[in-house]
Design a protein around this motif. Structure first.
Motif, PDB file in Angstrom:
ATOM      1  N   HIS A   1       0.831  -1.218   0.000  1.00 46.33           N
ATOM      2  CA  HIS A   1       0.000   0.000   0.000  1.00 46.33           C
ATOM      3  C   HIS A   1       0.862   1.263   0.000  1.00 46.33           C
ATOM      4  O   HIS A   1       1.882   1.330   0.671  1.00 46.33           O
TER       5      HIS A   1
ATOM      6  N   GLU B   1      -5.063   1.335   2.456  1.00 48.21           N
ATOM      7  CA  GLU B   1      -5.012   0.130   3.312  1.00 48.21           C
ATOM      8  C   GLU B   1      -5.275   0.495   4.770  1.00 48.21           C
ATOM      9  O   GLU B   1      -5.901  -0.250   5.505  1.00 48.21           O
ATOM     10  N   GLU B   2      -4.783   1.676   5.166  1.00 45.90           N
ATOM     11  CA  GLU B   2      -4.817   2.012   6.589  1.00 45.90           C
ATOM     12  C   GLU B   2      -6.214   2.302   7.118  1.00 45.90           C
ATOM     13  O   GLU B   2      -6.493   2.027   8.271  1.00 45.90           O
TER      14      GLU B   2
ATOM     15  N   TYR C   1       9.602  -3.315  14.456  1.00 44.73           N
ATOM     16  CA  TYR C   1       8.503  -2.746  13.651  1.00 44.73           C
ATOM     17  C   TYR C   1       7.437  -2.058  14.510  1.00 44.73           C
ATOM     18  O   TYR C   1       7.014  -0.944  14.228  1.00 44.73           O
TER      19      TYR C   1
ATOM     20  N   ASP D   1       4.419  -5.482   3.370  1.00 42.85           N
ATOM     21  CA  ASP D   1       3.801  -4.486   4.251  1.00 42.85           C
ATOM     22  C   ASP D   1       4.131  -4.800   5.712  1.00 42.85           C
ATOM     23  O   ASP D   1       3.275  -4.748   6.574  1.00 42.85           O
TER      24      ASP D   1
ATOM     25  N   ASP E   1       6.121   1.779   7.165  1.00 47.58           N
ATOM     26  CA  ASP E   1       4.729   1.439   6.854  1.00 47.58           C
ATOM     27  C   ASP E   1       4.138   2.510   5.943  1.00 47.58           C
ATOM     28  O   ASP E   1       3.578   3.466   6.414  1.00 47.58           O
ATOM     29  N   ASN E   2       4.244   2.389   4.647  1.00 50.54           N
ATOM     30  CA  ASN E   2       4.763   1.248   3.954  1.00 50.54           C
ATOM     31  C   ASN E   2       5.617   1.699   2.773  1.00 50.54           C
ATOM     32  O   ASN E   2       5.582   1.109   1.696  1.00 50.54           O
TER      33      ASN E   2
HETATM   34 ZN   LIG Z   1       0.983  -1.062   6.369  1.00 48.32          ZN
END
Ligand SMILES: [Zn+2]
Length: 460
Positions: free
Chosen positions: A276, A322-323, A419, A350, A288-289
């Motif tokens: 994404h 996507e988020e 992460y 991702d 991200d991302n």
């Molecule tokens: Zn992501």
């Protein structure tokens, strides 16, 4: 008969040894090209520093779309195009504010994505602390008029940090509705952070339920959560003041960015690869991302640079939204389904740009065993990439994959330790990405893409 069989087996062994040798030398060339000539890191610098964070519906998200399209047009793709996607546009408004009353000790907070605002004057109320939303039932009427503070610590013993995230994340999304149902006035959620010494709040999506009041919902940093809990133990009547002015601004026109590299033998069979392009609206959306989009693009660039000619059509997709909605992957799936396309494999990135560890694979147990036997040895010793396990395909592939239940899907898995220290925070910036680790991931993804393209028939 015995002789004939032996010579057949002998020939087959020589054949497979030659293939393995050819693969080994291709992987060597891929790694060398990525380390010496990779451009993922430089492209990431532009995306994060010149464009910055890019929530769906924002001007920056569209800037990222147009810039990505231009990047793809400069490569040897056969087609590059935008796919229209309607996205909801949520705006954070002014910087959030929170403090304890009466001391006015500040707390670090961020509105959760999708939250309504408190209005300019903010609100203050007593606080009810629980560890789990399910504990609220015990408190009955005591919830009314309160700010509910869900303070569930992260399980630091779980090395697969994604699993630790999964244990707590549904409380982020379900919280506001469950609190509002019982008369609570706001929701304060302990950030999904892998570190207890983290004073950065982590945002992330939340949602409301129709027919139940929408109340402001904010994430509090891990340090803030620990401190607030201490304060409430000393004085349970303490109040907290919060102010946020976030709001929904309707629907915006946006896009997925798509590029195709036509297959020379099976052009109608498509391998989808990507991640994404949108991000949350803080930090720079680096791990991200940015790393997932710039990394998959660079994996293809690496193969192009080596003069590779794919058998299947390789389709790079940068998904929008996507988020906070996954509208991009929904649109991609619906369109591909309507056109009756044959998407034979997918690769998604991702999970950050840290040193590569391997891939989770959505495939049958037999297929995963075959991959472990045939492909894993090519990566394991030399490149330190050894995780090839059955698992989930990644959020975007998972969404469009509902239309393609038989597609084999690979989800890139870098080292998971750091992460969720950065995820959805102001710390997720370009400087948090290491060039060598990123290019090593590019090489792992390019190698996998090469093997999928070459040997997919053996897998099926
Ligand atoms: Zn992501």
């Amino acid at each position: 008969m015995k002789t004939i069989l032996s010579s057949f087996v002998f020939t087959a062994l020589i054949g497979s040894a030659a293939v393995a040798q050819q693969d080994t030398s291709m992987l060597d060339r891929i790694y060398k090209t990525s380390f010496y000539d990779g451009q993922a890191y430089d492209n990431l610098r532009y995306l994060t520093k010149e464009i910055g964070h890019r929530i769906a519906g924002s001007k920056r998200a569209e800037e990222a779309v147009l810039w990505s399209k231009k990047l793809m047009e400069e490569m040897a793709f056969n087609t590059v195009y935008l796919q229209d996607v309607q996205v909801p546009y949520w705006d954070r408004g002014m910087k959030e504010e929170a403090y304890v009353l009466p001391s006015r000790e500040p707390l670090q907070v961020l509105a959760l994505g999708g939250s309504v605002g408190t209005g300019n004057s903010g609100l203050s109320a007593e606080v009810l602390e629980v560890e789990l939303l399910s504990d609220l039932k015990k408190h009955g009427d005591a919830v009314r008029g309160k700010i509910v503070f869900v303070n569930k610590p992260w399980d630091e013993s779980i090395v697969e940090t994604g699993a630790a995230y999964g244990l707590n994340s549904s409380q982020r999304s379900r919280g506001p509705a469950e609190v509002a149902k019982l008369g609570g006035v706001a929701y304060l959620f302990r950030s999904l952070s892998s570190s207890r010494i983290d004073d950065y709040p982590h945002t992330g999506g939340t949602r409301y339920v129709e027919g139940i009041d929408s109340i402001p919902a904010l994430a509090i940093s891990a340090v803030g959560a620990i401190r607030l809990s201490e304060i409430l133990k000393e004085n349970p009547k303490s109040k907290v003041f919060i102010r946020n002015t976030s709001q929904w601004n309707g629907v915006a026109n946006s896009h997925n960015v798509i590029a195709e590299w036509r297959g020379t033998e099976k052009p109608d069979e498509i391998i989808t690869i990507g991640g994404h392009i949108d991000s949350w609206d803080i930090g720079e959306g680096a791990h991200d991302n940015g790393t997932g989009t710039m990394g998959t693009l660079d994996a293809i660039r690496t193969l192009m640079k080596l003069g590779y000619k794919p058998k299947h059509t390789i389709r790079l997709v940068f998904y929008m939204n996507e988020e906070n909605g996954v509208n991009g992957s929904m649109k991609y799936g619906e369109t591909a389904k309507a056109k009756n396309e044959r998407i034979v494999a997918a690769i998604e990135s991702d999970a950050g740009g840290f040193a590569p560890r391997g891939f989770d694979i959505k495939a049958s147990a037999e297929q995963v065993q075959w991959i472990q036997k045939e492909w894993k040895p090519l990566f394991e010793e030399k490149f330190w990439v050894s995780r090839f396990l059955q698992g989930s395909p990644g959020v975007d592939s998972g969404v469009w994959g509902r239309h393609f239940p038989n597609t084999i899907m690979f989800n890139f898995r870098p080292d998971p330790h750091r992460y969720f220290d950065l995820h959805h925070t102001a710390k997720d910036v370009f400087e948090a990405v290491d060039k060598r680790e990123l290019q090593s991931g590019v090489a792992a993804i390019a190698s996998l893409l090469y093997l999928v393209d070459q040997q997919l028939d053996l897998l099926q």
